[in-house]
Motif scaffolding. Structure first.
Motif, PDB file in Angstrom:
ATOM      1  N   SER A  75     114.777  40.350  44.760  1.00 42.51           N
ATOM      2  CA  SER A  75     116.017  41.489  45.494  1.00 42.51           C
ATOM      3  C   SER A  75     115.502  41.910  46.746  1.00 42.51           C
ATOM      4  CB  SER A  75     116.145  42.659  44.300  1.00 42.51           C
ATOM      5  OG  SER A  75     114.961  43.208  43.976  1.00 42.51           O
ATOM      6  N   ARG A  79     118.183  41.517  49.926  1.00 45.78           N
ATOM      7  CA  ARG A  79     118.534  42.541  50.683  1.00 45.78           C
ATOM      8  C   ARG A  79     118.391  42.173  52.224  1.00 45.78           C
ATOM      9  NH1 ARG A  79     120.876  47.359  49.547  1.00 45.78           N
ATOM     10  NH2 ARG A  79     121.194  48.651  51.181  1.00 45.78           N
ATOM     11  N   LEU A 139     130.008  41.435  47.989  1.00 44.39           N
ATOM     12  CA  LEU A 139     129.086  42.226  47.600  1.00 44.39           C
ATOM     13  C   LEU A 139     129.454  43.116  46.469  1.00 44.39           C
ATOM     14  CD1 LEU A 139     128.785  43.941  51.336  1.00 44.39           C
ATOM     15  CD2 LEU A 139     126.860  42.536  49.799  1.00 44.39           C
ATOM     16  N   TYR A 140     130.507  43.457  46.097  1.00 42.41           N
ATOM     17  CA  TYR A 140     130.870  44.177  44.992  1.00 42.41           C
ATOM     18  C   TYR A 140     130.808  43.440  43.417  1.00 42.41           C
ATOM     19  CZ  TYR A 140     133.091  47.713  41.754  1.00 42.41           C
ATOM     20  OH  TYR A 140     133.067  48.687  40.818  1.00 42.41           O
ATOM     21  N   GLU A 143     127.644  39.717  44.223  1.00 43.65           N
ATOM     22  CA  GLU A 143     126.242  40.486  44.303  1.00 43.65           C
ATOM     23  C   GLU A 143     125.875  41.699  43.408  1.00 43.65           C
ATOM     24  OE1 GLU A 143     124.145  38.450  45.710  1.00 43.65           O
ATOM     25  OE2 GLU A 143     125.736  37.423  46.601  1.00 43.65           O
ATOM     26  N   TYR A 145     126.631  45.011  43.905  1.00 50.70           N
ATOM     27  CA  TYR A 145     126.359  46.474  44.666  1.00 50.70           C
ATOM     28  C   TYR A 145     127.379  47.113  44.167  1.00 50.70           C
ATOM     29  CZ  TYR A 145     122.570  44.184  47.570  1.00 50.70           C
ATOM     30  OH  TYR A 145     121.353  43.587  47.863  1.00 50.70           O
ATOM     31  N   GLU A 149     126.368  51.667  48.132  1.00 49.37           N
ATOM     32  CA  GLU A 149     125.370  50.848  48.563  1.00 49.37           C
ATOM     33  C   GLU A 149     126.165  49.871  49.623  1.00 49.37           C
ATOM     34  OE1 GLU A 149     122.355  49.531  45.059  1.00 49.37           O
ATOM     35  OE2 GLU A 149     124.249  48.882  44.909  1.00 49.37           O
ATOM     36  N   ILE A 150     127.419  49.409  49.227  1.00 49.81           N
ATOM     37  CA  ILE A 150     128.201  48.718  50.243  1.00 49.81           C
ATOM     38  C   ILE A 150     128.406  49.523  51.452  1.00 49.81           C
ATOM     39  CG2 ILE A 150     130.508  47.782  50.639  1.00 49.81           C
ATOM     40  CD1 ILE A 150     130.480  46.808  47.836  1.00 49.81           C
TER      41      ILE A 150
END
Length: 179
Positions: A75, A79, A139-140, A143, A145, A149-150
């Motif tokens: 992780s 990132r 991202l949502y 991944e 997040y 976080e996004i």
């Protein structure tokens, strides 16, 4: 015997910290495909994704001393890959459209059952999304997040992340319905 997931591949990481090239190569082999997939989903261009992954591993190995097992190595590396992918998109000036100064309406009653759709159709539709929407969806949904976080990753507000996600989801469903 209880294992701590944060210490996955700890022996390889520790040897890599001390400069053991063989251990670094083993870590590379373990994670290269997953990191390529992450970058490819973000960028959509094979060569760019390959470059980002290579650069990410170089950065990770140079900064391995700062890795403190607060998360898994995978992780932490992911990132780095995501941040480098986003920075690459920013350099290409493919940015999210700021929506804070615009009127917009989000339809909450989208009744299309996505779970019954063909995965190939969904993947094709994601590729057809504008880059900003594609970033948010990746991202949502992919991944995992959250919007806080996004918003940190993309340097946008949480409300922009949420509204972009809702617009992206609506657009994705429209594209899927036309395929």
């Amino acid at each position: 015997m209880e294992t701590n997931i944060l210490h996955t591949h700890k022996e390889l990481v520790e040897k890599s910290k001390s400069g053991d090239r063989n251990s670094q190569y083993q870590l590379y082999e373990l994670y290269v495909n997953a990191m390529y997939n992450v970058s490819m989903r973000m960028l959509g261009i094979k060569e760019d994704a390959e470059d980002i992954v290579q650069d990410s591993f170089i950065t990770a190995f140079k900064n391995l001393q700062s890795f403190r097992y607060e998360c898994t190595f995978g992780s932490w590396l992911k990132r780095i890959v995501i941040n480098k992918s986003i920075n690459h998109l920013k350099l290409k000036k493919i940015a999210l459209a700021p929506l804070e100064n615009h009127e917009y309406y989000i339809c909450e009653d989208i009744n299309e059952p996505i779970e019954n759709m063909d995965i190939h159709k969904i993947r094709a539709a994601i590729k057809m999304l504008p880059h900003g929407y594609k970033q948010i969806i990746n991202l949502y949904l992919i991944e995992g997040y959250d919007h806080v976080e996004i918003s940190e990753i993309l340097s946008i507000s949480g409300s922009t992340s949420k509204s972009q996600y809702h617009r992206a989801k609506k657009k994705l469903i429209q594209i899927i319905n036309t395929l």
